[in-house]
Design a protein around this motif. Structure first.
Motif, mmCIF file in Angstrom:
data_model
loop_
_atom_site.group_PDB
_atom_site.id
_atom_site.type_symbol
_atom_site.label_atom_id
_atom_site.label_comp_id
_atom_site.label_asym_id
_atom_site.label_seq_id
_atom_site.Cartn_x
_atom_site.Cartn_y
_atom_site.Cartn_z
ATOM 1 N N GLU A 1 45.491 46.633 36.203
ATOM 2 C CA GLU A 1 45.184 48.041 36.012
ATOM 3 C C GLU A 1 45.604 48.837 37.251
ATOM 4 O O GLU A 1 45.833 48.283 38.330
ATOM 5 N N ASP A 2 45.698 50.117 37.102
ATOM 6 C CA ASP A 2 46.163 50.949 38.218
ATOM 7 C C ASP A 2 45.196 50.939 39.391
ATOM 8 O O ASP A 2 45.602 51.008 40.565
ATOM 9 N N HIS A 3 43.899 50.853 39.107
ATOM 10 C CA HIS A 3 42.910 50.929 40.181
ATOM 11 C C HIS A 3 42.657 49.571 40.827
ATOM 12 O O HIS A 3 41.881 49.473 41.780
ATOM 13 N N GLU A 4 43.268 48.498 40.319
ATOM 14 C CA GLU A 4 43.053 47.159 40.856
ATOM 15 C C GLU A 4 44.085 46.835 41.912
ATOM 16 O O GLU A 4 45.269 47.200 41.797
ATOM 17 N N ALA A 5 43.620 46.107 42.931
ATOM 18 C CA ALA A 5 44.543 45.711 43.993
ATOM 19 C C ALA A 5 45.501 44.619 43.528
ATOM 20 O O ALA A 5 46.671 44.603 43.908
ATOM 21 N N GLU A 6 45.011 43.735 42.732
ATOM 22 C CA GLU A 6 45.855 42.672 42.199
ATOM 23 C C GLU A 6 45.360 42.310 40.802
ATOM 24 O O GLU A 6 44.178 42.423 40.485
ATOM 25 N N GLY A 7 46.284 41.869 39.962
ATOM 26 C CA GLY A 7 45.935 41.497 38.610
ATOM 27 C C GLY A 7 45.589 40.025 38.499
ATOM 28 O O GLY A 7 45.610 39.259 39.471
ATOM 29 N N THR B 1 47.248 37.692 37.064
ATOM 30 C CA THR B 1 48.377 36.805 37.310
ATOM 31 C C THR B 1 48.441 36.423 38.777
ATOM 32 O O THR B 1 48.650 35.254 39.133
ATOM 33 N N GLN B 2 48.255 37.415 39.667
ATOM 34 C CA GLN B 2 48.278 37.102 41.089
ATOM 35 C C GLN B 2 47.069 36.274 41.495
ATOM 36 O O GLN B 2 47.163 35.369 42.334
ATOM 37 N N ARG B 3 45.899 36.566 40.937
ATOM 38 C CA ARG B 3 44.702 35.815 41.298
ATOM 39 C C ARG B 3 44.824 34.341 40.922
ATOM 40 O O ARG B 3 44.380 33.465 41.680
ATOM 41 N N LEU B 4 45.408 34.083 39.781
ATOM 42 C CA LEU B 4 45.454 32.695 39.295
ATOM 43 C C LEU B 4 46.619 31.909 39.875
ATOM 44 O O LEU B 4 46.472 30.719 40.170
ATOM 45 N N PHE B 5 47.783 32.545 40.059
ATOM 46 C CA PHE B 5 48.982 31.791 40.377
ATOM 47 C C PHE B 5 49.441 31.916 41.826
ATOM 48 O O PHE B 5 50.236 31.088 42.283
ATOM 49 N N ASP B 6 48.962 32.912 42.565
ATOM 50 C CA ASP B 6 49.359 32.992 43.976
ATOM 51 C C ASP B 6 48.887 31.793 44.788
ATOM 52 O O ASP B 6 49.630 31.274 45.638
ATOM 53 N N PRO B 7 47.650 31.259 44.573
ATOM 54 C CA PRO B 7 47.247 30.092 45.367
ATOM 55 C C PRO B 7 48.079 28.824 45.079
ATOM 56 O O PRO B 7 48.124 27.931 45.930
ATOM 57 N N VAL B 8 48.714 28.758 43.938
ATOM 58 C CA VAL B 8 49.450 27.530 43.588
ATOM 59 C C VAL B 8 50.946 27.789 43.508
ATOM 60 O O VAL B 8 51.700 26.941 43.005
ATOM 61 N N ARG B 9 51.407 28.934 43.992
ATOM 62 C CA ARG B 9 52.826 29.279 43.844
ATOM 63 C C ARG B 9 53.728 28.271 44.574
ATOM 64 O O ARG B 9 54.746 27.821 44.048
ATOM 65 N N GLY B 10 53.334 27.907 45.790
ATOM 66 C CA GLY B 10 54.152 26.956 46.546
ATOM 67 C C GLY B 10 54.229 25.592 45.858
ATOM 68 O O GLY B 10 55.288 24.950 45.839
ATOM 69 N N ARG B 11 53.122 25.138 45.286
ATOM 70 C CA ARG B 11 53.136 23.853 44.585
ATOM 71 C C ARG B 11 53.995 23.928 43.332
ATOM 72 O O ARG B 11 54.669 22.956 42.973
ATOM 73 N N LEU B 12 53.977 25.068 42.665
ATOM 74 C CA LEU B 12 54.833 25.216 41.484
ATOM 75 C C LEU B 12 56.305 25.139 41.855
ATOM 76 O O LEU B 12 57.098 24.474 41.174
ATOM 77 N N TRP B 13 56.694 25.797 42.960
ATOM 78 C CA TRP B 13 58.102 25.732 43.368
ATOM 79 C C TRP B 13 58.468 24.313 43.775
ATOM 80 O O TRP B 13 59.600 23.874 43.529
ATOM 81 N N HIS B 14 57.551 23.618 44.403
ATOM 82 C CA HIS B 14 57.832 22.231 44.805
ATOM 83 C C HIS B 14 58.074 21.350 43.576
ATOM 84 O O HIS B 14 59.009 20.538 43.541
#
Length: 904
Positions: free
Chosen positions: A863-869, A871-884
């Motif tokens: 949403e416009d008033h949210e800092a992050e959605g 998708t970012q909350r769920l996948f940002d912590p595991v993004r590096g493992r996904l690329w690996h």
């Protein structure tokens, strides 16, 4: 002329033991009264059987019954005593002849002498066929002679008689399609012969009429049939006269129609005789056992026994149905036996009467569901079945102490549930049963029984049935079956949880309308997420299947992110992306190796040593040319040589010996032989101003090859002026002798060995190409020379010293290959997971990435008033493992690429 065959050994060994045995056997048959069937030397094929040897072989194996029970038992015995011989196609006939000979001559003798029992009477042993066995237990009561089935009872003949009392064996039931009578009836009937049509010659004239010329039909070619033969056949056909009918003598037959009084008298006499004997005659039209009617087959018997309501008959039916559904589950269909499914459902519904004061009944009235508690809707299904179960009054029963009646009833109910469960594993049966609302009511009742150990077995059967039929059902959130399955996922029984998960995941799988899996409690979803952390592949796989179906709906994902810990689920799914991965190291070519430049068409042709030439001259053509080609050439996809150069080299090598040895091949035959010798060689023509005929795919060898496949060694000795020796030597020892004796001129002693005594006169030098030791160009040694040796610059006078030095050149005497720049490789570490037979991803990693893709696609947007959605909350912590994983798991590469696009 073929050598004469030796005399064939006799079929019967007439020893003293044989004569004594035959006397005893003959006396036994006389006492038994079977001398008319006794044959002392029965013929098997073209040989006579030795009954004494045959009897010993059979009794060593345990007797006639055990050998008959073995597959190919009599064939093996016949091969041991050399009676079953010849081509394998005739072994079956010879084996049966041997079995029949033993059956008629030795079977009764074996039972009396070997087993010490009384053999069956003659009319059920020697007078019937040798098929089958079980002679030790054959009696007049349990044996029935095979009769030829009639057209009326051929359908049930195989399943009747003794077989009607036993569960049919699997091999006998393989051809017994339930509900089909054509297969059985056709086996006992002969096919009608083709109809014979009398020959009718064409009597129309072959001449064309005047009016026929104007016809629109295309002219036909004249007939090639001999007209004289047609005329004779026509004359014979016209003069044919059938035989005059013979007058038959008719004799009257007494029937109830022409003499009713006689038959009435017979009937009255039968009744009086029955009354005097104290018996009653059966009702008119009834066929008693043994009067020609063998009864229904085993399938019909079990169905009728199940419907009878008699406990003993129902026990008989359920016992046999369990075996039939297990052994014939792939062919035993509900459609062939109407009412079987309903009877089984009525049987399993009796389980409620063991724990509640209720007796369920189905109503098929059009008025709708009944208000009575125990009347279920058999047309639409009972919508309030869960409320009715909750309103039941439980009985005071104890699982620890059960009555015999309770146990017997529960055993029948479990057997009926097992039959249903076995039969629905067949797709046709599952689809058939899915249309019965009674089945859904039964599953709901079974899953909501009291928590007692005695009902666990039936509940598992109900869950297995639900797993097979839910793919043909559309279940809403308030459907009693759907609610019951969800409730069962809250228990502690792993098997029940696993089956319930599978049943829910398969809802409407084979239907056009997809399931939405509404109304799943958050506690159940959290439990499923927690189960993904267990080291239980089967359970985790079922959980991921459920999550894949559940997360495919946007509303479900929005409900999940607000009620359960989805971040933990994403972390576990990323961990499962490498489940079962195998770490391997692969080398990828970064820069290919470059081939050294070679002439497009070879012009230099190899020479061959003298000893190899002598060996080739002793070989006949075309093998000689093939061996010469293998010795002087090798396969090379990019190599070329002109045909004329190759032919001239062949002629130049062997033409001078043509008169002393076999003639040379013709040019065309020689060129064809090149392609025969080398599979990669083929003759081609290079187009141009002057066409050039070449052979593509071969090139000359650097050094020739011996006939044994060993490369020759080249002598690199240089004469005065730099002229090389160039001689080819087959091995190192001969090369060393060639260097020492032919080039260094070392003398030999009378025994043939080299003389190693230093001499003052000759000076030995080394002229090997590139060697500077003992050469005139070498620098004079500063140290004084040893005794008997000249300075190094002028050579040496010691033959031993020069001989030991020349051995240093032997390992390098092979012609080295041309240096080729090696290809450049780079190592990569892979961790590939499981794949299927097509090479596509499979297993837990595939289901995990599919669930992740659903989450990335269906999570709530930012949403416009949210800092992050989300998708970012769920996948940002595991993004590096996904690329690996994407970089190291090639099996999931395409799926992870789609996931990365959704996440980005």
């Amino acid at each position: 002329m073929a050598p004469a065959k030796g005399p064939r050994e006799p079929s019967v060994e007439r020893s003293t033991e044989y004569e004594e045995f035959m006397e005893d056997l003959k006396k036994y048959h006389e006492d038994r009264g079977t001398t008319d069937v006794f044959d002392p030397e029965p013929k098997i094929g073209n040989r006579h059987a030795d009954l004494f040897k045959l009897y010993k072989k059979i009794t060593e194996r345990g007797g006639y019954d055990k050998v008959s029970a073995e597959k190919g038992g009599f064939r093996e015995v016949g091969q041991e005593i050399k009676l079953v011989i010849g081509p394998p196609s005739g072994h079956a006939q010879l084996s049966y002849q041997l079995k029949t000979a033993y059956y008629r001559n030795l079977a009764a003798y074996e039972i009396a002498k070997f087993h010490k029992k009384d053999p069956p009477p003659r009319n059920i042993l020697e007078d019937v066929s040798a098929r089958g066995g079980d002679l030790l237990n054959r009696t007049l009561e349990n044996f029935q002679k095979p009769v030829r089935p009639s057209m009326m009872d051929s359908q049930d003949s195989e399943g009747s008689g003794d077989e009607a009392q036993k569960t049919p064996k699997e091999e006998k039931m393989d051809i017994d399609e339930p509900g089909s009578a054509t297969g059985r009836a056709s086996r006992g009937l002969r096919q009608a012969p083709p109809q014979r049509v009398l020959f009718q010659p064409d009597v129309s004239s072959t001449r064309q009429t005047r009016h026929a010329t104007g016809a629109t039909h295309s002219p036909q070619p004249p007939s090639q049939v001999n007209t004289s033969l047609n005329q004779s056949a026509l004359t014979m056909f016209q003069n044919y006269e059938p035989k005059q009918p013979t007058v038959l003598t008719l004799r009257p037959v007494i029937t109830p129609g022409n003499n009713p009084s006689m038959f009435q008298e017979k009937q009255r006499s039968r009744k009086e005789a029955a009354l005097r004997a104290g018996k009653t005659l059966p009702p008119k039209g009834m066929m008693l056992p043994g009067t020609g009617f063998e009864g229904p087959n085993i399938y019909v018997r079990t169905l009728l026994a199940l419907r009878s309501g008699i406990p003993a008959e129902q026990g008989y039916a359920l016992h046999h149905l369990v075996k039939i559904s297990h052994e014939r589950g792939d062919k035993y269909k509900f459609e062939a036996f109407p009412g079987l499914a309903e009877d089984l459902i009525n049987m399993v519904l009796k389980v409620s009467s063991l724990y509640y004061n209720v007796d369920w009944q189905f109503s098929f009235a059009d008025e709708g569901p009944s208000s009575q508690l125990d009347i279920l809707d058999g047309i639409q299904g009972t919508k309030d079945i869960l409320e009715r179960i909750a309103a039941l009054r439980p009985l005071n029963t104890l699982d620890e102490l059960e009555t015999e009646e309770f146990y017997q009833t529960l055993n029948k109910i479990n057997e009926a549930g097992l039959v249903l469960r076995n039969m629905v594993t067949m797709e046709e049966n599952a689809e058939y049963v899915a249309g019965f609302p009674q089945v859904r009511d039964f599953i709901c009742i079974a899953l909501n029984l009291p928590n007692r150990p005695a009902v666990v077995e039936l509940q598992h059967y109900a869950l297995d049935i639900a797993e097979q039929i839910t793919k043909y059902l559309i279940l809403e959130a308030d459907d009693p079956l759907y609610v019951s399955l969800l409730r069962h996922m809250g228990g502690q029984d792993r098997g029940a949880i696993l089956t319930a998960l599978r049943a829910i995941s398969r809802i409407s799988m084979n239907m056009e309308e997809s399931t939405r899996l509404k109304g799943v409690p958050s506690s159940i979803i959290q439990r499923i997420i927690d189960w993904t952390m267990l080291d239980d592949e089967e359970l985790v796989h079922a959980c991921l299947d459920f999550l894949y179906q559940y997360t495919a709906v946007v509303d479900n994902v929005e409900y999940m992110v607000g009620e359960v810990n989805v971040g933990m689920l994403v972390d576990q799914l990323v961990r499962l992306l490498t489940y079962g991965g195998r770490e391997t190291e692969a080398r990828l070519m970064v820069k290919p190796a470059t081939q050294p430049p070679q002439p497009k068409v070879a012009t230099e042709l190899p020479n061959i040593p003298t000893d190899l030439l002598e060996q080739l001259l002793n070989i006949k053509e075309p093998e000689r040319s093939s061996q010469w080609l293998r010795s002087c050439f090798e396969e090379d996809p990019s190599g070329e040589i002109t045909q004329i150069a190759l032919w001239q080299a062949y002629q130049g090598r062997f033409a001078e010996f043509q008169g002393l040895h076999a003639p040379l091949l013709a040019a065309a035959d020689f060129i064809k032989n090149v392609s025969t010798t080398f599979s990669s060689a083929n003759a081609q023509v290079l187009n141009g101003p002057v066409p050039k005929f070449i052979i593509k795919g071969i090139r000359p060898r650097a050094v020739p090859m011996s006939l044994q496949g060993k490369p020759y060694l080249r002598c690199k000795w240089q004469f005065e002026g730099g002229m090389p020796c160039g001689e080819f030597i087959v091995d190192e020892e001969r090369l060393w002798n060639h260097l020492v004796h032919d080039h260094c001129r070392v003398s030999r002693r009378p025994d043939g060995k080299l003389d190693g005594t230093p001499s003052d006169t000759p000076v030995y030098t080394c002229r090997w190409k590139g060697c500077k030791k003992f050469s005139s160009s070498a620098t004079r040694a500063s140290a004084p020379p040893a005794e008997g040796a000249a300075p190094a610059a002028g050579g040496t006078r010691s033959p031993f010293e020069v001989g030991m030095h020349l051995k240093l050149h032997l390992p390098d005497s092979k012609e080295p290959d041309q240096p080729r720049p090696e290809a450049e490789f780079q190592s990569f570490d892979w961790c590939n997971t499981a794949v299927d037979e097509r090479g596509d991803a499979a297993g837990l990693p595939l289901t995990s990435v599919l669930v992740l893709r659903n989450l990335a696609r269906n999570v709530p947007r930012k949403e416009d008033h949210e800092a992050e959605g989300w998708t970012q909350r769920l996948f940002d912590p595991v993004r590096g493992r996904l690329w690996h994983v994407m970089a190291h798991n090639r099996s999931l590469n395409s799926y992870l690429t789609d996931l990365a696009i959704l996440v980005a």
